[in-house]
Design an enzyme around this catalytic site. Structure first.
Site: not given
Ligand code: FAD
Length: 371
Positions: A180, A184, A257, A288, A308, A356, A358
């Site tokens: 959708r 606003r 992606r 962006r 980006e 995905y 946040d």
């Molecule tokens: P990650 O941050 O990916 O952490 C996982 C970690 O595990 C990494 O540091 C990686 O190096 C480590 N790892 C992986 N495999 C191994 C291994 N084998 N050995 C050791 N270490 C390892 N969220 C929002 O709320 N607001 C936003 O505006 C927003 N913008 C975003 C913009 C982009 C472009 C993207 C891609 C995401 C965005 N997000 C946003 C989402 C946000 O980034 C995630 O919610 C958050 O980072 C997830 O945390 P995580 O710990 O699950 O994963």
């Protein structure tokens, strides 16, 4: 979960990944008396929320991050570690040299068509949609978008951006990408509808440092490479890496992606007057431009901008967005069944759950694990 200080191994928990998931888990585990070791294969903590400080500006290395949530418990939780500023995400779209406010609101409609009131805007959108009313069940994203918003908004603000983002034509993309289009009918440029929003004062690293305070962290350590030794030192594992990698891709590779970021330091104090400007023209290769200082109302003499670019993903590159199509979702489910058979490993976070999330979702999920 076992008894704190069971002394069976050196650590109760090995936490793989020092991102937000791993850091919140480690903090909560330590609070309850568990002995934790956090490892990350990157040379820094924070995962994708990590910022590098350049010229006094916190540069969001993995894409712009704005914290927003409707969950008061999560908001209070993050604010207990670091104060948040009043940043409100109000991105702009630049196309053919003209600027339009996002999300689609009365400012956007005024700029597009000169309409000034909600009822004028609604009439105009209805007129735009009417031409596509014959499409009863859209078969691709283009048809879906035209049915929802008509020609003008689709051509100017959706088509080029979406095609760049996904690397495919809108006529070849599934309708599910745009379910959708929220319109606003107020002059409100706040991108999010959530009650709470902001950026940590001093940056995201401050939040992660506070979460990891007093916890042993080893950087540049890859679990997959060193798993034989690492499995010996902890009773349980909290794993936040890619789920297919954990199982050596034995069932196949999950697809993502990717993105490419180009950071530039400019010797001017203000480049675009806004943190985020989207470029919705297909002919502009990036999607962006981010100007990082505006996330924190920076007054530095210089500025850092980031272009980006969407990127095809190849194994070994940074996986950014999961591609949740049928093939990948089915493959993930198979990996998940394998994961469920691992008795002492918890799979959590955006990579381990192939979803995905946040930032607020991530925190909520980890806090729920401890409830
Ligand atoms: P990650 O941050 O990916 O952490 C996982 C970690 O595990 C990494 O540091 C990686 O190096 C480590 N790892 C992986 N495999 C191994 C291994 N084998 N050995 C050791 N270490 C390892 N969220 C929002 O709320 N607001 C936003 O505006 C927003 N913008 C975003 C913009 C982009 C472009 C993207 C891609 C995401 C965005 N997000 C946003 C989402 C946000 O980034 C995630 O919610 C958050 O980072 C997830 O945390 P995580 O710990 O699950 O994963």
């Amino acid at each position: 979960v076992h008894n704190p200080n069971s002394m069976s191994k050196e650590y109760d928990y090995l936490i793989v990944g020092a991102g937000l998931s791993g850091s919140v888990f480690a903090h909560e585990a330590k609070k309850r008396g568990y002995r934790c070791l956090v490892i990350d294969k990157r040379p820094h903590f924070g995962g994708n929320v990590y910022c590098e400080q350049i010229a006094g500006i916190n540069v969001h290395q993995y894409g712009p991050h704005i914290f927003h949530t409707d969950n008061k418990e999560v908001w209070d939780y993050v604010n207990s570690f670091v104060e948040f500023n009043r940043f409100t995400n109000s991105p702009l779209a630049c196309v053919n040299g003209r600027m339009y406010n996002l999300p689609f609101n009365l400012n956007t409609f005024y700029r597009l068509w000169g309409v000034r009131t909600p009822s004028e805007a609604k009439d105009k959108i209805e007129e735009q949609r009417k031409r596509f009313a014959h499409i009863s069940s859209p078969s691709n994203l283009e048809e879906q978008a035209l049915k929802l918003c008509g020609e003008d908004i689709y051509q100017l603000l959706i088509k080029g951006y979406t095609e760049k983002q996904w690397g495919r034509k809108c006529t070849e993309l599934p309708t599910s990408i745009i379910k959708r289009l929220p319109f606003r009918f107020t002059f409100d440029n706040n991108y999010f509808n959530d009650r709470y929003q902001g950026v940590p004062i001093g940056g995201y690293n401050k939040l992660i440092s506070k979460l990891l305070d007093g916890i042993e962290v080893r950087l540049g350590v890859d679990y997959i490479r060193d798993r034989t030794e690492l499995n010996q030192i902890a009773d349980s594992i909290f794993y936040t890496g890619c789920i297919d990698e954990y199982f050596d891709h034995s069932l196949g590779y999950l697809e993502y992606r990717s993105l490419r970021f180009e950071h530039t330091l400019l010797e001017i104090d203000n480049y675009q007057g806004n943190a985020v400007v989207n470029f919705t023209d297909r002919s502009v290769p990036y999607t962006r431009v981010i100007e990082h200082k505006h996330f924190e109302f920076g007054k530095q003499p210089n500025t850092i901008i980031t272009h980006e670019y969407p990127n095809a993903y190849k194994h070994g590159e940074e996986p950014y967005y999961p591609i949740n199509n049928q093939r990948n979702n089915e493959l993930y489910e198979k990996y998940k069944s394998l994961a469920n058979q691992q008795s002492n490993v918890v799979f959590c976070g955006r990579l381990a759950e192939y979803k995905y999330y946040d930032m607020d979702d991530v925190i909520e999920n980890v806090l729920n694990l401890w409830k």
